[in-house]
Write an enzyme that holds these catalytic residues in place. Structure first.
Site, PDB file in Angstrom:
ATOM      1  CG  ASP A 123      -0.341  -0.099   2.525  1.00 53.98           C
ATOM      2  OD1 ASP A 123       0.898  -0.102   2.617  1.00 53.98           O
ATOM      3  OD2 ASP A 123      -1.094  -0.188   3.516  1.00 53.98           O
ATOM      4  CB  SER A 124       4.569   1.657  -0.141  1.00 58.37           C
ATOM      5  OG  SER A 124       4.769   0.495  -0.920  1.00 58.37           O
ATOM      6  CE  LYS A 159       3.359  -5.584   3.907  1.00 54.49           C
ATOM      7  NZ  LYS A 159       2.808  -4.566   4.850  1.00 54.49           N
ATOM      8  CD  GLU A 218       0.371  -1.332   8.208  1.00 52.87           C
ATOM      9  OE1 GLU A 218       0.983  -0.836   7.249  1.00 52.87           O
ATOM     10  OE2 GLU A 218      -0.206  -0.642   9.070  1.00 52.87           O
ATOM     11  CG  ASP A 256       0.565  -4.091   2.150  1.00 53.43           C
ATOM     12  OD1 ASP A 256       0.719  -4.894   3.087  1.00 53.43           O
ATOM     13  OD2 ASP A 256       1.350  -3.169   1.892  1.00 53.43           O
ATOM     14  CD  GLU A 263       7.743   0.449   7.885  1.00 50.85           C
ATOM     15  OE1 GLU A 263       7.888   1.576   7.364  1.00 50.85           O
ATOM     16  OE2 GLU A 263       6.809  -0.320   7.600  1.00 50.85           O
TER      17      GLU A 263
END
Length: 311
Positions: free
Chosen positions: A90-91, A159, A161, A129, A228
């Site tokens: 999602d970057s 992925k 978070e 993501d 991270e």
């Protein structure tokens, strides 16, 4: 270094780390791969990398690279270069779609770009993501959206978070047949709660929480976990405490793998880049120079020349 837990895995030389011996379920101390043909990077296999390959690399003590990708053409370049895992992160919000953060990225955007990356590759494991708002509501919501990425985009894993707070989501996805890469430490989707992008895990209490988060997603079935913006010593301790691979980004050399956002890595990002980024090229200068050369030839009348024209 803060004391993280009463029991840890052995160190790389086989000597137990302070606080006790390794748990029975922990793997033996990692050893270099004896068969380089099996290596994730530089190996001879042309089939798709799977989560089983990722687990085997951890057992061999093999480090491996991961990059982000958001389109078929760039993904094909990285795939041909041998990068074994590509993350459709999602970057993309920051470096591809023009958003100020990852928060606005939608499921539609992730799905479309993930499908493009899959189409552009032959070997790399493609991880996508789950964006903000796509899994926090419930494990069922997470399963619905992860299933979409697997069925519509064709990714090999997703992925998400969060550590302890996301463990139920991880557990349901894994039990439903969807491999999960977890993400703890600095979680960019929480930028509004953090008030920025601060380093995570500093201090005894924060270090203990990060370890709990990492172990929670491991116990829930995640095949790897991104660390991270974590102090290097803490990340190394967490890596030794887990039997799944850790993927570092701003977490030091002690992780099993390293990931960078490709536009940062290749020098395409303008302005400030995080301290942990190393630029391996200056594509912004290269592309800018090419654009200027093209423009000057058009204005000057030298392009297109006869060799660029049909007869």
């Amino acid at each position: 270094m803060t004391q993280l837990s009463p029991a840890r895995n052995p160190s790389a030389d086989g000597t137990p780390t302070p606080g006790g011996t390794a748990a029975a379920s922990a793997p033996a101390a990692a050893k270099p791969a004896s068969d380089s043909s099996k290596a994730l990077y530089g190996g001879k296999s042309s089939r798709r990398v799977t989560v089983r390959d990722i687990a085997a690399a951890k057992e061999r003590g093999e480090k491996w690279p991961m990059l982000t990708a958001y389109d078929a053409m760039t993904a094909s370049v990285f795939d041909e270069a041998g990068i074994p895992v590509l993350l459709v992160g999602d970057s993309m919000g920051n470096c591809h779609l023009g958003y100020e953060s990852t928060v606005p990225v939608t499921m539609d955007e992730i799905t479309i770009l993930s499908a493009a990356v899959v189409r552009g590759t032959k070997r790399a494991l493609i991880v996508a993501d789950l964006p903000f708002g796509a899994f926090q509501e419930s494990p069922v919501q997470a399963l619905r959206n992860a299933t979409r990425l697997v069925k519509e985009a064709g990714v090999g894993a997703v992925k998400l978070e969060g550590g302890e707070r996301s463990a139920h989501q991880v557990e349901l996805l894994v039990s439903s047949g969807i491999p999960v890469m977890a993400h703890v430490g600095l979680t960019p989707q929480s930028v509004n709660a953090y008030g920025g992008y601060p380093v995570q895990g500093r201090g005894e209490e924060a270090a203990q929480q990060l370890l709990r988060d990492a172990k929670a997603v491991q116990d829930a079935g995640a095949f790897s976990v991104v660390l991270e913006a974590v102090p290097a010593e803490l990340a190394a301790e967490v890596t030794r405490s887990l039997h799944i691979p850790t993927v570092g980004i701003g977490a030091g050399i002690g992780c099993d793998a390293q990931v960078l956002v490709w536009t940062d890595m290749a020098g395409l990002t303008s302005g400030h880049v995080p301290r942990f980024v190393k630029q391996y090229a200056n594509l912004r200068e290269v592309l800018g120079g090419a654009a200027k050369d093209f423009a000057e030839e058009v204005v000057g009348g030298s392009f297109p020349a006869k060799e660029h024209s049909f007869r």
